[in-house]
Design a protein around this motif. Structure first.
Motif, PDB file in Angstrom:
ATOM      1  N   THR A   1       9.658  63.516  71.723  1.00 22.97           N
ATOM      2  CA  THR A   1       9.127  62.197  72.105  1.00 22.97           C
ATOM      3  C   THR A   1       7.760  62.355  72.758  1.00 22.97           C
ATOM      4  OG1 THR A   1      11.392  61.878  72.858  1.00 22.97           O
ATOM      5  CG2 THR A   1       9.887  60.021  73.099  1.00 22.97           C
ATOM      6  N   TYR A   2       7.638  63.326  73.684  1.00 22.25           N
ATOM      7  CA  TYR A   2       6.364  63.542  74.365  1.00 22.25           C
ATOM      8  C   TYR A   2       5.248  63.823  73.361  1.00 22.25           C
ATOM      9  CZ  TYR A   2       9.044  64.138  78.714  1.00 22.25           C
ATOM     10  OH  TYR A   2       9.865  63.962  79.803  1.00 22.25           O
ATOM     11  N   THR A   3       5.563  64.676  72.368  1.00 30.34           N
ATOM     12  CA  THR A   3       4.542  65.039  71.387  1.00 30.34           C
ATOM     13  C   THR A   3       4.097  63.807  70.611  1.00 30.34           C
ATOM     14  OG1 THR A   3       5.672  67.142  71.181  1.00 30.34           O
ATOM     15  CG2 THR A   3       3.996  66.656  69.536  1.00 30.34           C
ATOM     16  N   LEU A   4       5.063  63.012  70.173  1.00 26.35           N
ATOM     17  CA  LEU A   4       4.741  61.784  69.452  1.00 26.35           C
ATOM     18  C   LEU A   4       3.872  60.878  70.332  1.00 26.35           C
ATOM     19  CD1 LEU A   4       5.366  60.161  66.831  1.00 26.35           C
ATOM     20  CD2 LEU A   4       7.115  58.983  68.171  1.00 26.35           C
ATOM     21  N   ASN A   5       4.279  60.705  71.599  1.00 24.14           N
ATOM     22  CA  ASN A   5       3.513  59.861  72.520  1.00 24.14           C
ATOM     23  C   ASN A   5       2.080  60.361  72.667  1.00 24.14           C
ATOM     24  OD1 ASN A   5       5.908  58.569  72.915  1.00 24.14           O
ATOM     25  ND2 ASN A   5       6.333  59.496  74.908  1.00 24.14           N
ATOM     26  N   SER A   6       1.940  61.680  72.864  1.00 18.23           N
ATOM     27  CA  SER A   6       0.611  62.255  73.029  1.00 18.23           C
ATOM     28  C   SER A   6      -0.244  62.002  71.794  1.00 18.23           C
ATOM     29  CB  SER A   6       0.696  63.762  73.270  1.00 18.23           C
ATOM     30  OG  SER A   6       0.899  64.021  74.630  1.00 18.23           O
ATOM     31  N   LEU A   7       0.358  62.183  70.619  1.00 15.12           N
ATOM     32  CA  LEU A   7      -0.396  61.974  69.374  1.00 15.12           C
ATOM     33  C   LEU A   7      -0.847  60.520  69.251  1.00 15.12           C
ATOM     34  CD1 LEU A   7       1.601  64.118  66.790  1.00 15.12           C
ATOM     35  CD2 LEU A   7      -0.752  64.476  67.562  1.00 15.12           C
ATOM     36  N   ILE A   8       0.060  59.591  69.540  1.00 11.45           N
ATOM     37  CA  ILE A   8      -0.284  58.170  69.422  1.00 11.45           C
ATOM     38  C   ILE A   8      -1.395  57.801  70.400  1.00 11.45           C
ATOM     39  CG2 ILE A   8       0.568  55.822  69.847  1.00 11.45           C
ATOM     40  CD1 ILE A   8       3.283  56.739  68.750  1.00 11.45           C
ATOM     41  N   VAL A   9      -1.210  58.202  71.663  1.00  9.72           N
ATOM     42  CA  VAL A   9      -2.193  57.823  72.683  1.00  9.72           C
ATOM     43  C   VAL A   9      -3.544  58.461  72.392  1.00  9.72           C
ATOM     44  CG1 VAL A   9      -2.789  58.027  75.125  1.00  9.72           C
ATOM     45  CG2 VAL A   9      -0.473  57.394  74.467  1.00  9.72           C
ATOM     46  N   ALA A  10      -3.548  59.767  72.081  1.00  8.93           N
ATOM     47  CA  ALA A  10      -4.825  60.455  71.889  1.00  8.93           C
ATOM     48  C   ALA A  10      -5.557  59.938  70.654  1.00  8.93           C
ATOM     49  CB  ALA A  10      -4.614  61.961  71.796  1.00  8.93           C
ATOM     50  N   SER A  11      -4.833  59.704  69.538  1.00  6.15           N
ATOM     51  CA  SER A  11      -5.577  59.263  68.360  1.00  6.15           C
ATOM     52  C   SER A  11      -6.048  57.822  68.497  1.00  6.15           C
ATOM     53  CB  SER A  11      -4.792  59.483  67.058  1.00  6.15           C
ATOM     54  OG  SER A  11      -3.441  59.241  67.259  1.00  6.15           O
ATOM     55  N   SER A  12      -5.246  56.946  69.109  1.00  7.76           N
ATOM     56  CA  SER A  12      -5.716  55.571  69.300  1.00  7.76           C
ATOM     57  C   SER A  12      -6.934  55.539  70.217  1.00  7.76           C
ATOM     58  CB  SER A  12      -4.629  54.692  69.906  1.00  7.76           C
ATOM     59  OG  SER A  12      -3.416  54.904  69.266  1.00  7.76           O
ATOM     60  N   SER A  13      -6.880  56.328  71.310  1.00  3.80           N
ATOM     61  CA  SER A  13      -8.024  56.336  72.227  1.00  3.80           C
ATOM     62  C   SER A  13      -9.275  56.849  71.519  1.00  3.80           C
ATOM     63  CB  SER A  13      -7.749  57.222  73.434  1.00  3.80           C
ATOM     64  OG  SER A  13      -6.518  56.906  74.004  1.00  3.80           O
ATOM     65  N   THR A  14      -9.084  57.864  70.658  1.00  2.00           N
ATOM     66  CA  THR A  14     -10.229  58.421  69.947  1.00  2.00           C
ATOM     67  C   THR A  14     -10.868  57.365  69.053  1.00  2.00           C
ATOM     68  OG1 THR A  14      -9.114  60.535  69.930  1.00  2.00           O
ATOM     69  CG2 THR A  14     -10.974  60.300  68.448  1.00  2.00           C
ATOM     70  N   ILE A  15     -10.036  56.647  68.295  1.00  3.83           N
ATOM     71  CA  ILE A  15     -10.568  55.633  67.389  1.00  3.83           C
ATOM     72  C   ILE A  15     -11.319  54.557  68.167  1.00  3.83           C
ATOM     73  CG2 ILE A  15      -9.933  53.814  65.757  1.00  3.83           C
ATOM     74  CD1 ILE A  15      -7.561  55.691  64.942  1.00  3.83           C
ATOM     75  N   LEU A  16     -10.711  54.082  69.255  1.00  5.05           N
ATOM     76  CA  LEU A  16     -11.354  53.025  70.039  1.00  5.05           C
ATOM     77  C   LEU A  16     -12.664  53.506  70.678  1.00  5.05           C
ATOM     78  CD1 LEU A  16      -8.351  51.267  71.811  1.00  5.05           C
ATOM     79  CD2 LEU A  16      -9.755  50.424  69.944  1.00  5.05           C
ATOM     80  N   THR A  17     -12.657  54.712  71.263  1.00  8.81           N
ATOM     81  CA  THR A  17     -13.895  55.191  71.902  1.00  8.81           C
ATOM     82  C   THR A  17     -14.996  55.367  70.870  1.00  8.81           C
ATOM     83  OG1 THR A  17     -12.989  57.412  71.805  1.00  8.81           O
ATOM     84  CG2 THR A  17     -13.027  56.374  73.943  1.00  8.81           C
ATOM     85  N   LEU A  18     -14.639  55.878  69.685  1.00 11.82           N
ATOM     86  CA  LEU A  18     -15.672  56.086  68.662  1.00 11.82           C
ATOM     87  C   LEU A  18     -16.236  54.756  68.202  1.00 11.82           C
ATOM     88  CD1 LEU A  18     -14.555  58.980  66.338  1.00 11.82           C
ATOM     89  CD2 LEU A  18     -16.230  58.955  68.174  1.00 11.82           C
TER      90      LEU A  18
END
Lengths: 270, 289
Positions: free
Chosen positions: A63-80
């Motif tokens: 679950t943690y890994t999935l959460n990390s992937l979701i949060v990190a990739s969404s943040s990356t898309i938004l910041t870019l």
């Protein structure tokens, strides 16, 4: 002769520096009864990858890994997305207050997390985003944006304006110029920025710790940080989690080392 | 319409900055003058009493002293270590430089949480390698609880912090070293200057700007550092390694006194803003490195 000696010194230093990582790696491969053994041994015949699968079974790391992937990739898309719009404005327009805005972004990088965490916590609770992906993604995006804008601004500045001017004369609009000319040319820089952004969110601990409270939203660093001290008896599984968690940063860093260091040296000195 | 374009482009980024910077800072200031408890809710304006509570708390002074030592001494040692490694890499031994450069950077790339975990395990009282080796050398006994002893806990966390920060200094120093004009060394060699003299009269003066940038940045970052202390000791034992960012969490989310936590974080903010302006001064004076 001197060269051999110096090379030897460098290798010994590398081993010393890597000691904590190597010891964690060794631990992550041992069965539990050999982890709690004295004297400690670096290698053992019963080493295996078992702790790596056990950790997904005994601790909520999938679950943690999935959460990390979701949060990190969404943040990356938004910041870019938002970062490139802002960087485009800074590098291609002159307007009143430009220096002030740039300074605001530069200074907000220095902002101590501790001095905004309480109101953020209250705000997220009030709007129902506390302990959700959305809340953490918004905060990570906001925290990473200033540095991303600075990085992208630097990359955009290196693209000659002539090409763009030619396109504008040919009847392209500003936004088409951004989309069709600047973005493709800045692609390597954008790539490096994306990796930076992803890692920033992936490794982030302070906000993720305080703004989440349940296993269904916690990210990997929070899992590791909270378990250290709690689950003392499964050092091997914890070590396995730590090693797995470190692999993406290490790979990404190796891939972008040159661009990253160049940008860093330029950025910190500017 | 044309004039508005750059502002429109900035709107999304600014909204985020307002949401995470401006609004929380203002709200934090308001909190710090109010009685906000997580249990009983807000009960109005209390003037400076939150600040008084912070100042009267001996734990605050202890944390302040700890944070200062952690930030200043830790950064200084990390810079010395970074410079040493940079000098070694700058000897230009060939291919080995690139490989070693990568390996020396690893501590900086891995997450602070992982670094804290690795050090904690390395220093483990009964099963850690450090105690085993120290016992062999006859320096310490197996079972010495480095992180559980109020005298050594902070030093251990600082060690881990230095380990994690020195690669950044190394990378910056290396860039600085490589931008020193070779002619200066050649001229000095002709004049018969020894290696030590060349280091003190050419290398060090040329690294002045990098050093000041690193010093200010390092102090700011370490002053803000929550991760290493939280993962390794949570400020303990008996608050012996408590630092200010961890104390903010302690006041706000363990003692549930958000007002007191806010007052402390306003103080941290004021201190760090001063340091940040110092940083801006340093980099605008140095211009390029």
């Amino acid at each position: 002769m001197k060269k051999t000696l110096l090379s030897f010194v460098m290798i010994v230093l590398a081993l010393l520096v890597l000691l904590p990582v190597l010891w964690t790696l060794s631990t992550s491969l041992k069965p539990l009864n050999e982890v709690n053994k004295f004297p400690p041994e670096w290698f053992s015949p019963s080493m295996s990858l078992n702790p790596y699968s056990d950790m997904f079974f005994y601790l909520p790391f999938s679950t943690y890994t999935l959460n990390s992937l979701i949060v990190a990739s969404s943040s990356t898309i938004l910041t870019l997305l938002f970062g490139s719009l802002a960087a485009f404005a800074f590098s291609r327009f002159t307007f009143v207050g430009k220096r002030t805005f740039l300074l605001v972004f530069l200074l907000s990088q220095m902002l101590p997390g501790a001095s905004v965490i309480i109101p953020l916590f209250q705000l997220l609770q009030k709007v129902g985003l506390y302990d959700t992906y959305g809340g953490l993604i918004l905060v990570h995006t906001a925290v990473l944006l200033p540095f991303v804008i600075w990085l992208l601004y630097g990359f955009f500045q290196t693209i000659p304006r002539d090409i763009e001017d030619a396109a504008l004369i040919d009847g392209c609009s500003r936004m088409t110029a951004l989309r069709k000319i600047i973005l493709p040319l800045a692609l390597p820089g954008i790539g490096a920025t994306a990796l930076f952004s992803f890692l920033g969110s992936w490794n982030e601990f302070f906000f993720a710790l305080i703004l989440t409270s349940s296993d269904s939203t916690r990210t990997i660093p929070v899992g590791i940080g909270l378990f250290v001290g709690e689950y003392l008896d499964v050092w091997n599984q914890m070590a396995a989690a730590a090693i797995l968690f470190s692999i993406p940063p290490l790979i990404l860093f190796t891939l972008t080392r040159k661009t990253f260091i160049k940008g860093l040296v330029a950025g910190a000195g500017k | 319409m044309k004039k508005a374009t750059p502002y429109l482009l900035l709107v999304p980024a600014l909204l985020f900055t307002v949401f995470v910077l401006a609004y929380p800072l203002v709200q934090n200031l308001i909190n710090s003058f109010s009685d906000v408890s997580m249990i009983t809710g807000s009960s109005g304006w209390t003037g400076l009493s939150n600040y008084r509570h912070v100042f009267e708390d001996t734990l605050f002074w202890r944390s302040f002293a700890n944070t200062s030592v952690y930030a200043v001494v830790g950064t200084a040692l990390a810079l010395v270590m970074g410079l040493g490694f940079a000098l070694l890499l700058n000897l230009k031994l060939g291919k080995i430089d690139t490989i070693m450069g990568c390996l020396y950077t690893v501590p900086w790339v891995i997450s602070p949480v992982v670094a804290g975990f690795a050090w904690k395990w390395l220093l483990n009282d009964n099963f850690g390698v450090v105690n085993y080796w120290l016992a062999h050398l006859g320096v310490a006994k197996v079972g010495t609880t480095w992180l559980g002893d109020p005298h050594t806990a902070l030093v251990c966390v600082m060690l881990a912090r230095i380990w994690q920060f020195y690669p950044f200094a190394m990378v910056m120093f290396l860039a600085g070293l490589q931008s020193i004009p070779q002619e200066e060394y050649e001229a000095a060699a002709v004049d018969g200057a020894t290696m030590i003299k060349r280091f003190f009269y050419i290398t060090l003066p040329n690294l002045k700007t990098v050093t000041s940038v690193l010093l200010v940045l390092g102090v700011i970052w370490s002053f803000n550092d929550f991760n290493m202390v939280f993962v390794m000791t949570r400020g303990g034992p008996m608050n012996s390694s408590m630092v200010l960012p961890v104390l903010v969490r302690e006041f706000s989310f363990v003692q549930f006194d958000l007002g007191k936590g806010s007052a402390l974080s306003v103080m941290i903010f004021a201190l760090l803003t001063t340091l940040s302006f110092l940083y801006l001064k340093v980099i605008s004076r140095g211009e390029s490195i």
